[in-house]
Write a protein that holds these residues in place. Sequence first.
Motif, PDB file in Angstrom:
ATOM      1  N   GLY A   1      54.077  15.876 -37.114  1.00 54.63           N
ATOM      2  CA  GLY A   1      53.530  14.888 -36.192  1.00 54.63           C
ATOM      3  C   GLY A   1      52.989  13.655 -36.885  1.00 54.63           C
ATOM      4  N   VAL A   2      53.067  13.614 -38.218  1.00 55.83           N
ATOM      5  CA  VAL A   2      52.613  12.461 -39.002  1.00 55.83           C
ATOM      6  C   VAL A   2      53.811  11.894 -39.755  1.00 55.83           C
ATOM      7  CG1 VAL A   2      51.086  11.660 -40.849  1.00 55.83           C
ATOM      8  CG2 VAL A   2      50.315  13.448 -39.264  1.00 55.83           C
ATOM      9  N   THR A   3      53.948  10.573 -39.750  1.00 55.31           N
ATOM     10  CA  THR A   3      55.030   9.923 -40.484  1.00 55.31           C
ATOM     11  C   THR A   3      54.451   8.892 -41.453  1.00 55.31           C
ATOM     12  OG1 THR A   3      55.308   8.267 -38.724  1.00 55.31           O
ATOM     13  CG2 THR A   3      56.719  10.227 -38.635  1.00 55.31           C
ATOM     14  N   LEU A   4      55.114   8.737 -42.582  1.00 58.83           N
ATOM     15  CA  LEU A   4      54.749   7.719 -43.564  1.00 58.83           C
ATOM     16  C   LEU A   4      55.764   6.587 -43.492  1.00 58.83           C
ATOM     17  CD1 LEU A   4      53.831   9.850 -46.721  1.00 58.83           C
ATOM     18  CD2 LEU A   4      52.275   8.785 -45.094  1.00 58.83           C
ATOM     19  N   SER A   5      55.285   5.356 -43.450  1.00 56.31           N
ATOM     20  CA  SER A   5      56.181   4.209 -43.461  1.00 56.31           C
ATOM     21  C   SER A   5      56.617   3.920 -44.893  1.00 56.31           C
ATOM     22  CB  SER A   5      55.488   2.977 -42.877  1.00 56.31           C
ATOM     23  OG  SER A   5      56.317   1.838 -43.029  1.00 56.31           O
ATOM     24  N   MET A   6      57.929   3.813 -45.083  1.00 54.05           N
ATOM     25  CA  MET A   6      58.469   3.489 -46.401  1.00 54.05           C
ATOM     26  C   MET A   6      58.838   2.016 -46.510  1.00 54.05           C
ATOM     27  SD  MET A   6      58.386   6.319 -48.249  1.00 54.05           S
ATOM     28  CE  MET A   6      56.729   6.475 -47.540  1.00 54.05           C
ATOM     29  N   ALA A   7      58.430   1.228 -45.512  1.00 51.96           N
ATOM     30  CA  ALA A   7      58.660  -0.220 -45.575  1.00 51.96           C
ATOM     31  C   ALA A   7      57.834  -0.827 -46.706  1.00 51.96           C
ATOM     32  CB  ALA A   7      58.301  -0.874 -44.245  1.00 51.96           C
ATOM     33  N   THR A   8      58.425  -1.749 -47.430  1.00 53.00           N
ATOM     34  CA  THR A   8      57.757  -2.330 -48.595  1.00 53.00           C
ATOM     35  C   THR A   8      56.415  -2.954 -48.240  1.00 53.00           C
ATOM     36  OG1 THR A   8      59.914  -2.786 -49.604  1.00 53.00           O
ATOM     37  CG2 THR A   8      58.023  -3.972 -50.492  1.00 53.00           C
ATOM     38  N   ASN A   9      56.342  -3.643 -47.095  1.00 44.28           N
ATOM     39  CA  ASN A   9      55.095  -4.328 -46.730  1.00 44.28           C
ATOM     40  C   ASN A   9      54.035  -3.385 -46.189  1.00 44.28           C
ATOM     41  OD1 ASN A   9      56.396  -3.767 -44.375  1.00 44.28           O
ATOM     42  ND2 ASN A   9      56.223  -5.817 -43.494  1.00 44.28           N
ATOM     43  N   ASP A  10      54.337  -2.095 -46.061  1.00 47.40           N
ATOM     44  CA  ASP A  10      53.328  -1.124 -45.640  1.00 47.40           C
ATOM     45  C   ASP A  10      52.695  -0.396 -46.826  1.00 47.40           C
ATOM     46  OD1 ASP A  10      53.386  -1.628 -42.923  1.00 47.40           O
ATOM     47  OD2 ASP A  10      55.048  -0.247 -42.555  1.00 47.40           O
ATOM     48  N   PHE A  11      53.079  -0.796 -48.042  1.00 51.78           N
ATOM     49  CA  PHE A  11      52.391  -0.344 -49.256  1.00 51.78           C
ATOM     50  C   PHE A  11      51.401  -1.425 -49.656  1.00 51.78           C
ATOM     51  CE2 PHE A  11      56.276   2.128 -49.460  1.00 51.78           C
ATOM     52  CZ  PHE A  11      55.858   3.362 -49.957  1.00 51.78           C
ATOM     53  N   THR A  12      50.147  -1.056 -49.855  1.00 51.36           N
ATOM     54  CA  THR A  12      49.123  -2.008 -50.280  1.00 51.36           C
ATOM     55  C   THR A  12      48.718  -1.682 -51.712  1.00 51.36           C
ATOM     56  OG1 THR A  12      48.301  -2.184 -48.008  1.00 51.36           O
ATOM     57  CG2 THR A  12      46.867  -2.989 -49.774  1.00 51.36           C
ATOM     58  N   LEU A  13      49.055  -2.572 -52.648  1.00 48.48           N
ATOM     59  CA  LEU A  13      48.766  -2.353 -54.062  1.00 48.48           C
ATOM     60  C   LEU A  13      47.404  -2.930 -54.421  1.00 48.48           C
ATOM     61  CD1 LEU A  13      51.812  -1.785 -53.870  1.00 48.48           C
ATOM     62  CD2 LEU A  13      52.085  -2.902 -56.094  1.00 48.48           C
ATOM     63  N   GLU A  14      46.656  -2.185 -55.232  1.00 48.72           N
ATOM     64  CA  GLU A  14      45.332  -2.622 -55.665  1.00 48.72           C
ATOM     65  C   GLU A  14      45.461  -3.558 -56.871  1.00 48.72           C
ATOM     66  OE1 GLU A  14      42.327  -1.959 -54.241  1.00 48.72           O
ATOM     67  OE2 GLU A  14      43.531  -1.093 -52.624  1.00 48.72           O
TER      68      GLU A  14
END
Length: 230
Positions: free
Chosen positions: A80-93
């Motif tokens: 019931g949980v999905t992870l977005s693999m879109a590049t803009n949905d990764f937030t780099l520190e």
Amino acid sequence: MKRKNSIVDKMTSRRVDKLFELLFIVLLLLPFKAIAQDVNKLVVGNISGMRSTDVNLPISMENTNPNIVAMQFNVVVPEGVTLSMATNDFTLEQTRCVNHRARGSARGGNEYRVMLLSPNNTPLKANRGKVFSMKASIASDALLNEGESYPITVNNVVLSDSLGNNVMTEFENGSLTISPNPDFTVSNVAMETASPVNPNDKIDISWTVNNIGSVPSLGGWSEQVSLVST
């Protein structure tokens, strides 16, 4: 005289043997001490969220090796949980990443493969803290109970140095706790237009919405009005 020398020789021999024994123990312990101090650990965060919402899943690292340039791992999330693999949905520190890029792909089921790399093998900065986060979406119909926690696990973890060696020593799984949702009820429905209602007529309708749940609605809600003939 010979007896005295013999006793002295035996005492000296015992001392030498004892010294070598102690030296051997020290040399034996040194590698284990070095191994115990070398910690390169991937950490998946513990998060909470309501159904029908998005939350950020943090990925952190503790490392004594200053030459870690990339990482790769598989992550499994609850049903019931999905992870977005879109590049803009990764937030780099920015405190840890230099020119690194994150990407990923779905592997089927609830498993995803995630990678973070540098095009020119630039080491990650600092030695602890969040490296990046990715968007996790909790479905409205997810069969997850409010107040309960569900595991988020990783496997096949690689923390790579600039020579391509996997220097990972350990990893830590995370969890998702389902927060209570608002509970809306509708009351005091009233229509101020007399019957019958003809096509293209305008009608005035009012109603009251109450949240009888234990948490506030932070994102608002949507409403739909239907007119049913009786």
